[in-house]
Design a protein around this motif. Sequence first.
Motif, PDB file in Angstrom:
ATOM      1  N   MET A 118     -38.505 -14.172 -42.546  1.00 59.54           N
ATOM      2  CA  MET A 118     -37.545 -14.044 -41.440  1.00 59.54           C
ATOM      3  C   MET A 118     -36.178 -14.557 -41.871  1.00 59.54           C
ATOM      4  N   PHE A 119     -36.205 -15.727 -42.477  1.00 64.61           N
ATOM      5  CA  PHE A 119     -34.960 -16.336 -42.951  1.00 64.61           C
ATOM      6  C   PHE A 119     -34.246 -15.386 -43.909  1.00 64.61           C
ATOM      7  N   ALA A 120     -35.029 -14.840 -44.855  1.00 65.77           N
ATOM      8  CA  ALA A 120     -34.426 -13.954 -45.855  1.00 65.77           C
ATOM      9  C   ALA A 120     -33.817 -12.724 -45.186  1.00 65.77           C
ATOM     10  N   LEU A 121     -34.512 -12.173 -44.207  1.00 67.69           N
ATOM     11  CA  LEU A 121     -34.009 -10.970 -43.533  1.00 67.69           C
ATOM     12  C   LEU A 121     -32.777 -11.283 -42.688  1.00 67.69           C
ATOM     13  N   PHE A 122     -32.864 -12.308 -41.859  1.00 70.79           N
ATOM     14  CA  PHE A 122     -31.799 -12.571 -40.905  1.00 70.79           C
ATOM     15  C   PHE A 122     -30.555 -13.148 -41.548  1.00 70.79           C
ATOM     16  N   VAL A 123     -30.691 -13.717 -42.725  1.00 62.93           N
ATOM     17  CA  VAL A 123     -29.498 -14.157 -43.448  1.00 62.93           C
ATOM     18  C   VAL A 123     -29.068 -13.094 -44.454  1.00 62.93           C
ATOM     19  N   GLY A 124     -30.044 -12.517 -45.137  1.00 66.22           N
ATOM     20  CA  GLY A 124     -29.743 -11.573 -46.218  1.00 66.22           C
ATOM     21  C   GLY A 124     -29.078 -10.304 -45.730  1.00 66.22           C
ATOM     22  N   VAL A 125     -29.576  -9.711 -44.641  1.00 70.71           N
ATOM     23  CA  VAL A 125     -29.028  -8.438 -44.175  1.00 70.71           C
ATOM     24  C   VAL A 125     -27.570  -8.579 -43.712  1.00 70.71           C
ATOM     25  N   PRO A 126     -27.268  -9.510 -42.785  1.00 67.43           N
ATOM     26  CA  PRO A 126     -25.864  -9.647 -42.378  1.00 67.43           C
ATOM     27  C   PRO A 126     -24.947  -9.963 -43.559  1.00 67.43           C
ATOM     28  N   ALA A 127     -25.406 -10.838 -44.454  1.00 64.42           N
ATOM     29  CA  ALA A 127     -24.559 -11.193 -45.603  1.00 64.42           C
ATOM     30  C   ALA A 127     -24.311  -9.966 -46.468  1.00 64.42           C
ATOM     31  N   GLY A 128     -25.349  -9.146 -46.638  1.00 68.09           N
ATOM     32  CA  GLY A 128     -25.198  -7.929 -47.434  1.00 68.09           C
ATOM     33  C   GLY A 128     -24.235  -6.956 -46.785  1.00 68.09           C
ATOM     34  N   VAL A 129     -24.352  -6.803 -45.470  1.00 71.06           N
ATOM     35  CA  VAL A 129     -23.449  -5.902 -44.749  1.00 71.06           C
ATOM     36  C   VAL A 129     -22.011  -6.389 -44.908  1.00 71.06           C
ATOM     37  N   TYR A 130     -21.839  -7.679 -44.713  1.00 67.86           N
ATOM     38  CA  TYR A 130     -20.483  -8.225 -44.791  1.00 67.86           C
ATOM     39  C   TYR A 130     -19.877  -8.004 -46.171  1.00 67.86           C
ATOM     40  N   THR A 131     -20.636  -8.383 -47.203  1.00 65.06           N
ATOM     41  CA  THR A 131     -20.086  -8.232 -48.551  1.00 65.06           C
ATOM     42  C   THR A 131     -19.916  -6.758 -48.919  1.00 65.06           C
ATOM     43  N   GLY A 132     -20.704  -5.886 -48.295  1.00 66.66           N
ATOM     44  CA  GLY A 132     -20.554  -4.467 -48.558  1.00 66.66           C
ATOM     45  C   GLY A 132     -19.291  -3.914 -47.916  1.00 66.66           C
TER      46      GLY A 132
ATOM     47  N   THR B 106     -36.223 -23.110 -48.982  1.00 68.00           N
ATOM     48  CA  THR B 106     -36.496 -23.153 -50.417  1.00 68.00           C
ATOM     49  C   THR B 106     -37.205 -21.880 -50.870  1.00 68.00           C
ATOM     50  N   LEU B 107     -38.214 -21.506 -50.111  1.00 66.56           N
ATOM     51  CA  LEU B 107     -39.018 -20.350 -50.492  1.00 66.56           C
ATOM     52  C   LEU B 107     -38.240 -19.048 -50.325  1.00 66.56           C
ATOM     53  N   GLY B 108     -37.424 -18.978 -49.252  1.00 68.01           N
ATOM     54  CA  GLY B 108     -36.801 -17.709 -48.924  1.00 68.01           C
ATOM     55  C   GLY B 108     -35.475 -17.446 -49.627  1.00 68.01           C
ATOM     56  N   LEU B 109     -34.921 -18.478 -50.275  1.00 69.88           N
ATOM     57  CA  LEU B 109     -33.572 -18.338 -50.818  1.00 69.88           C
ATOM     58  C   LEU B 109     -33.461 -17.199 -51.828  1.00 69.88           C
ATOM     59  N   PHE B 110     -34.416 -17.118 -52.738  1.00 70.01           N
ATOM     60  CA  PHE B 110     -34.368 -16.085 -53.759  1.00 70.01           C
ATOM     61  C   PHE B 110     -34.394 -14.703 -53.107  1.00 70.01           C
ATOM     62  N   GLN B 111     -35.290 -14.520 -52.147  1.00 67.61           N
ATOM     63  CA  GLN B 111     -35.399 -13.233 -51.461  1.00 67.61           C
ATOM     64  C   GLN B 111     -34.142 -12.938 -50.658  1.00 67.61           C
ATOM     65  N   THR B 112     -33.534 -14.006 -50.096  1.00 71.43           N
ATOM     66  CA  THR B 112     -32.298 -13.807 -49.346  1.00 71.43           C
ATOM     67  C   THR B 112     -31.234 -13.173 -50.233  1.00 71.43           C
ATOM     68  N   THR B 113     -31.050 -13.757 -51.411  1.00 71.62           N
ATOM     69  CA  THR B 113     -30.011 -13.228 -52.295  1.00 71.62           C
ATOM     70  C   THR B 113     -30.374 -11.818 -52.739  1.00 71.62           C
ATOM     71  N   LEU B 114     -31.653 -11.581 -52.942  1.00 72.17           N
ATOM     72  CA  LEU B 114     -32.090 -10.250 -53.360  1.00 72.17           C
ATOM     73  C   LEU B 114     -31.768  -9.214 -52.287  1.00 72.17           C
ATOM     74  N   ILE B 115     -32.122  -9.538 -51.049  1.00 70.31           N
ATOM     75  CA  ILE B 115     -31.881  -8.603 -49.950  1.00 70.31           C
ATOM     76  C   ILE B 115     -30.382  -8.393 -49.745  1.00 70.31           C
ATOM     77  N   MET B 116     -29.639  -9.494 -49.866  1.00 77.35           N
ATOM     78  CA  MET B 116     -28.196  -9.393 -49.704  1.00 77.35           C
ATOM     79  C   MET B 116     -27.613  -8.411 -50.722  1.00 77.35           C
ATOM     80  N   ARG B 117     -28.004  -8.551 -51.989  1.00 72.00           N
ATOM     81  CA  ARG B 117     -27.480  -7.670 -53.024  1.00 72.00           C
ATOM     82  C   ARG B 117     -27.917  -6.224 -52.784  1.00 72.00           C
ATOM     83  N   LEU B 118     -29.145  -6.082 -52.333  1.00 71.49           N
ATOM     84  CA  LEU B 118     -29.678  -4.749 -52.102  1.00 71.49           C
ATOM     85  C   LEU B 118     -28.913  -4.060 -50.969  1.00 71.49           C
ATOM     86  N   VAL B 119     -28.761  -4.768 -49.835  1.00 68.47           N
ATOM     87  CA  VAL B 119     -28.044  -4.194 -48.695  1.00 68.47           C
ATOM     88  C   VAL B 119     -26.621  -3.854 -49.108  1.00 68.47           C
ATOM     89  N   ARG B 120     -26.020  -4.754 -49.884  1.00 70.13           N
ATOM     90  CA  ARG B 120     -24.647  -4.538 -50.308  1.00 70.13           C
ATOM     91  C   ARG B 120     -24.518  -3.242 -51.112  1.00 70.13           C
TER      92      ARG B 120
END
Lengths: 327, 525, 310
Positions: A106-120, A194-208
């Motif tokens: 959840m953390f990875a999705l809810f942080v990663g997606v908006p961050a990816g959209v923004y950076t995109g 701690t667990l979700g951070l790696f996935q967060t960055t991954l999702i962020m880059r992917l969405v971007r």
Amino acid sequence: MFAYIVRRALQSVLVMASVAFVAFTLFQYMGDPINQMVAQDATLAERENLRRVLGLDRPFYVQFLVFLKNLVTGNFGFSFRVGTPVAQIIAERLPATLELVLVAAMFALFVGVPAGVYTGLHRHGALSRFMLTISLIGVSLPTFLIGILLILIFAVVLGWLPSFGRGQVVQLGFWSTGFLTTSGLKALILPSITLGLFQTTLIMRLVRSEMLEVLRADYIKFARARGLTNRAVNFGHALKNTLVPVITIAGLQIGGLIAFAIITETVFQWPGMGFLFITAIQFVDIPVMSSYLVLVALFFVIINLIVDLLYFAVDPRLRIDRSVSTH
Amino acid sequence: MRYMMATALAVAMAVAPAHAKVLRYSTNADLLGLDPAINNEGPTNAMKTNLYEGLLYRNFNLSLAPALATEWSQVSPAVWRFKLRQGVKFHDGTPFTGADVAFSLTRYQSEQADMRGYMATVKEINVVDPATIDFVTNGPDPILPQQLPLFFIMSKAWAEKNNTTQVVRGTSAPTFINFNANGTGPYKLVERVADNRTVVEPNPLWWGKLDNGITRAEFRPIANAATRVAALLSGEIDLMYPVPSQDKQRINSSKGTKVLEGPELRTIFLGFDQHRNELLDMKGSGKNPFKDKRVREAFYKAIDIQTIARVVMRGESRPTGSMVAPGIAGFSDDVDKRPAFNADEAKKLLADAGYPNGFPVTLDCPNDRYTNDEAICQAIVPMLARVGIQIKLNAQTRSLHFDKIGLKENRNTSFYMLGWTPGTFDAHNMLVNIVTLDGPGAGQNNSGVYRNPKVEELTLKAGTEMDAKKRNEMLVEAQKIHKDEYGHIPLHQQTLAWGVRDEVIDGSVKPRPSNDVDLRQIKMK
Amino acid sequence: MSVWRSLQDLVRRFLGSDVFYSFRRSPTVVIAFALTLLFMVAAALAPWIVPHNTYEVASLSLNDAFLPPAWVSGGKLTYLLGTDDQGRDVFSTIVLGARVSLIVGFASVFLALTLGVALGLVAGYVGGITDSIIMRVADVKLSFPAILIVLLIDGVARGLLPRDLHDKAAVYVIVLAIGLSTWIQYARTVRGLTLVEKNKEYVQAARVIGLHPILIMFRHVLPNVMGPVLVIGTLGLGVAVLTESTLSFLGVGVPPTEPSLGTLIRIGNNFLFSGEWWMAIFPGIFLVILILSVNLLGDWLRDALNPKLR
């Protein structure tokens, strides 16, 4: 369609069978169960007798079939170390791991997606660059180090959050949950970050990158030409079209989360399956090791299967064979 | 969804009744198992004391009190007579009888029982009438009552029903009786999940009265010391031990927690293999240097215990030359004096013994049993390396360590760490368990097989000597001989330190000198 | 010999290439390269350059235990980054630990590379059932995260070895575990490239003149697929160092007597709450710098060697 599903299901069964075979080989040849079960001074006759009673003198394939039957019926044998049935130990630990993985996802999705959209959308903004740099550093930081740093800051120096364990859990039937108490929720924060951070960055880059690609597409240009607002274009058209691959990749990542939970659980002494697995390795507790392996493989196979079928359902162009996974 | 939450909350409230006082306590490793006759280890025995009872009970001040027996007397030099408490029931409701005592004895005296030392002198138990039993000993045994608090009585009928009359040796053996308990003790077992928790609740059938306010007690092992401290500070547990020396200040300065300290009766020591003709690490040499007294003396003098006390223990230990602590019957100030640290002399002794370049040896150590155990061993390694010994450290968890150096693996060690609190608070218990082999039940923890005929003789004699003064002289003399031979290297008595939440633990609570949690002696606010 | 020649050629081409140009143009990469080089040199010479040889147990003094870094009050100048619980100089343990980490990293990359390239070549060149078997094994392994496979191999090795050999064999076990769990990337890449090269004229020609397939594979095809392998190898080094430190942190890696960076962090972690932060934080910082440098270098190499991105 039907043939495809059958083929994928068969493939999954094949993967499971090979994992079960590895687990069985571990079981059979790494720790002689007889030695674990009899007293030091038992006679040879006693040992042979027990061997016969346990069926260890039967041919290899019969033993393997028995092992498979045991697995299917949830009989994973006894832990060498603590002497209780492995199924019971795992059932005890399963909720802890799954809740942690869920929150981390959840953390990875809810942080990663908006961050990816923004950076995109804001490719050259200062904040985008900052986020991308942070994500690069995040990828290079070992999981356990992130955990230690979070503990140092939020538990040792600030004293805001607990540094270990699940806090108070509530038993709902066989399921113990940490979602219903304040201490349980607080205890989830640091480990799931701690667990979700790696996935967060991954999702962020992917969405971007998906956003960047989609925004160049003709239908977006057309939508803009039609005079739609930026907001409607970005979120109504662009984001919607990036989400399919994101959700499938995120689904596959859940498997990765279960594996990396081993590390997070050790850092935070989280009473889950991963922590159990590490202890089993240290003590060479074969039944626990092989059961964990089979169970995790099952998770992986099911997730992969679902994701593949999802792809199949969503994108008709993909109705050709895909390989098992993408890690 | 809201409905589900409401149900869940209702469930949550149902499991936590309004005035429940749950004591959550922790130490660094799990209990070794609940079988009364094996796993002779402090924390494990303490849990057994909650669940089972002996004929007698040991008070906080170490004096004896009636338990399953109400009166006891020595009717002849070799016969002790006990009046049994009437109307006592086991947890499962079956009545307690003399036959249960006799049955428990057969389990204690089985070849596999680690606890057999406590019942070694007993020849038989005679049930005189339903309220009276006689312990017949092999010769006079003046200290039999001292052994009884750790002679736990279990139900014969229950053991037979569950097919657990045999004793299976080994820590954490997966036997029924290591996971279930049916005693007469003030607490009954609710749940035992190995490595996770052991939960007990007051036994409503108990003959005595509990007024300590505890309605439920949960024992949860937490291996990592820092985590254990954090758990106390965050209120997840109410009591824990041992407190790592470096964390005392932090616990004392935090609101709601404090450290309770006291002297501990346990002595930490090192032992040598003086038995094999060839040291485990010197395969093919045909040599065991530890058979030479000069080598043992060299090891003794090479260890700078004062520095260990200052740096590793941060001042929280009492270096000693004695195998028993002050306060134990048979302790002698004279024996307690330690030969001074002298590395040069150690080197010379090794050279004299024919090992000017040292020899290889492995130090076996637990890493979760005693305060800073692994750190102490780590500190000893360079000290011995400086006098030329090629020393390796093998530190592992307590169950593996005890199995390795113990009888389970046939004393598979050359050099090891162990700690001992005489269960009877009498030096005789130490002599029987640690430094002798010949007497009844002797040598269960004599992992290096130290053996001296004079010590054996004195120990045997002291076991039957009725004159207290003479007996004490024998005990001291035996210890002196052992010390002069450098039979073991006593290190120190640690200061015991419990971390407690003082908002829930009553101010009257003091840590027991044996450093175990006997729930009867804990009081909650 | 042709591999060597092609390497020489590679270096010559490199110095006059866009790659080298892009290297000089990017200060981050230059710094990353300098740091990686520094680490490697320091690791190689560690036993001779560290201020205190912490492997010499006899030289350790308990009196110097728990000293803070030199600039904190109570610190000593001889122990720049402080000392640990046994009186070991933290800076020296870090340099020696980095050495262990890098040795494990290089050895496991070498193992994975050798295995992966060989299997990839065979799978791609021979094809057929050999290809299917190798690739199906790779598929099953790819279904699991590498860390799980590493842990499993580590666990199996521990089960097979007698307990008293665990510490002695630890480093080899880790190299084996990491190597065996990471060869797939090499194999897949090399297989793909081989499939392309196989149909090129020079290979056809070699085949026509009757060269042995093994000779063709290793002398002719191999040099032409080494570029991408180099990239995977560089990135793989970062992953290997990370994996090793993770294993050691989990307590199933390098033992504390000759610690790696991960082992040091594990030990230091016990003293985080009591205020001796330097024991965990400094090895942590060094580990991150090492991995980050290697990763940056690998990323850059990948981009530089990929004509599509130029």
